[in-house]
Design a protein around this motif. Structure first.
Motif, mmCIF file in Angstrom:
data_model
loop_
_atom_site.group_PDB
_atom_site.id
_atom_site.type_symbol
_atom_site.label_atom_id
_atom_site.label_comp_id
_atom_site.label_asym_id
_atom_site.label_seq_id
_atom_site.Cartn_x
_atom_site.Cartn_y
_atom_site.Cartn_z
ATOM 1 N N LEU A 1 0.848 -1.194 0.000
ATOM 2 C CA LEU A 1 0.000 0.000 0.000
ATOM 3 C C LEU A 1 0.877 1.235 0.000
ATOM 4 O O LEU A 1 1.858 1.315 0.750
ATOM 5 C CB LEU A 1 -0.880 0.003 1.258
ATOM 6 N N VAL A 2 0.513 2.217 -0.836
ATOM 7 C CA VAL A 2 1.175 3.522 -0.844
ATOM 8 C C VAL A 2 0.112 4.585 -0.603
ATOM 9 O O VAL A 2 -0.982 4.529 -1.183
ATOM 10 C CB VAL A 2 1.904 3.795 -2.183
ATOM 11 N N ILE A 3 0.433 5.556 0.258
ATOM 12 C CA ILE A 3 -0.489 6.642 0.572
ATOM 13 C C ILE A 3 0.201 7.964 0.261
ATOM 14 O O ILE A 3 1.233 8.294 0.841
ATOM 15 C CB ILE A 3 -0.917 6.613 2.051
ATOM 16 N N ALA A 4 -0.391 8.714 -0.673
ATOM 17 C CA ALA A 4 0.162 10.014 -1.058
ATOM 18 C C ALA A 4 -0.192 11.074 -0.021
ATOM 19 O O ALA A 4 -1.143 10.920 0.753
ATOM 20 C CB ALA A 4 -0.382 10.418 -2.431
ATOM 21 N N GLY A 5 0.561 12.161 -0.043
ATOM 22 C CA GLY A 5 0.320 13.266 0.875
ATOM 23 C C GLY A 5 -0.466 14.387 0.230
ATOM 24 O O GLY A 5 -1.292 14.173 -0.649
ATOM 25 N N GLY A 6 -0.213 15.600 0.678
ATOM 26 C CA GLY A 6 -0.967 16.760 0.230
ATOM 27 C C GLY A 6 -2.165 16.992 1.130
ATOM 28 O O GLY A 6 -2.182 16.576 2.287
ATOM 29 N N ARG A 7 -3.189 17.631 0.601
ATOM 30 C CA ARG A 7 -4.372 17.912 1.418
ATOM 31 C C ARG A 7 -5.399 16.783 1.400
ATOM 32 O O ARG A 7 -6.286 16.723 2.232
ATOM 33 C CB ARG A 7 -5.031 19.218 0.974
ATOM 34 N N ALA B 1 3.770 2.281 2.588
ATOM 35 C CA ALA B 1 4.580 3.490 2.421
ATOM 36 C C ALA B 1 3.646 4.692 2.457
ATOM 37 O O ALA B 1 2.638 4.715 1.743
ATOM 38 C CB ALA B 1 5.349 3.448 1.105
ATOM 39 N N ALA B 2 3.969 5.660 3.308
ATOM 40 C CA ALA B 2 3.164 6.882 3.401
ATOM 41 C C ALA B 2 4.111 8.071 3.449
ATOM 42 O O ALA B 2 5.172 8.009 4.087
ATOM 43 C CB ALA B 2 2.274 6.849 4.639
ATOM 44 N N ILE B 3 3.718 9.144 2.798
ATOM 45 C CA ILE B 3 4.580 10.311 2.705
ATOM 46 C C ILE B 3 3.822 11.565 3.110
ATOM 47 O O ILE B 3 2.611 11.668 2.911
ATOM 48 C CB ILE B 3 5.165 10.432 1.265
ATOM 49 N N CYS B 4 4.543 12.488 3.734
ATOM 50 C CA CYS B 4 4.051 13.822 4.050
ATOM 51 C C CYS B 4 2.799 13.769 4.933
ATOM 52 O O CYS B 4 2.814 13.220 6.026
ATOM 53 C CB CYS B 4 3.814 14.572 2.749
#
Length: 191
Positions: free
Chosen positions: A82-88, A114-117
């Protein structure tokens, strides 16, 4: 072929969606990009966050990103990571019950995540960081601590790995972020 589920949404950080998606496809993974209430072929709007010397990041319009899979078709047992993008996007994605259940499945099954920001906001809402060491965009650090995690204050281009969890503060970390995720996914790249 290994399959990766990629959570993203409107006003996600542009680079944090586009770049990991392309990198993971480049190495041969089947990557399903999804967003609640959207289906395959729908677009999400992205935002570009930059570090220009202000007290926080600046935000500019990004690109439209076309989702390649329908959120309602996700069967979590089909995925290896699993990947989780950041931002709002994470601030509202974490309000979706199925998003939380998806994240909890990956942690219960000890699959790579994996998670970012700001993507780490979804992890804290899913109550999966207790006792774990992880990083995030600095403004998310208090949430990590309140959720029982051990926030790691590292540079924006850094990465932190705790077992099957890979986290980074922001998109400048993409080379190390993706490299570490590939390692826990079992990928080997020969040059």
């Amino acid at each position: 072929m290994k399959k990766v589920l990629f959570l993203t949404g409107d006003f996600t950080e542009d680079y944090e969606t586009m770049v990991p998606f392309q990198m993971l496809e480049m190495v041969g993974y089947e990557v399903h990009t999804v967003c609640p209430d959207k289906k395959k072929g729908d677009s999400i709007k992205t935002a570009i966050h930059d570090f220009e010397g202000d007290q926080t990041y600046t935000e500019k319009p990004g690109h439209n990103f076309v989702l390649n899979y329908s959120f309602d078709s996700v069967e979590v047992t089909d995925y290896d990571g699993l990947v989780i993008a950041g931002g709002r996007a994470p601030e509202y994605l974490r309000l979706n019950k199925k998003v939380i259940e998806i994240v909890q499945h990956f942690f219960e099954a000890d699959k790579p995540v994996a998670a970012i920001c700001h993507g780490i906001q979804i992890l804290t809402a899913a109550d999966v960081v207790k006792g774990k060491k992880l990083t995030a965009y600095p403004a998310v650090g208090p949430e990590v601590t309140l959720a029982g995690g051990h926030f790691q204050d590292i540079p924006a281009d850094g990465v932190f790995v705790d077992g099957n969890l890979v986290t980074s503060p922001a998109w400048p970390a993409h080379p190390s972020f993706i490299r570490e995720f590939l390692k826990i996914m079992g990928a080997t790249i020969s040059i």
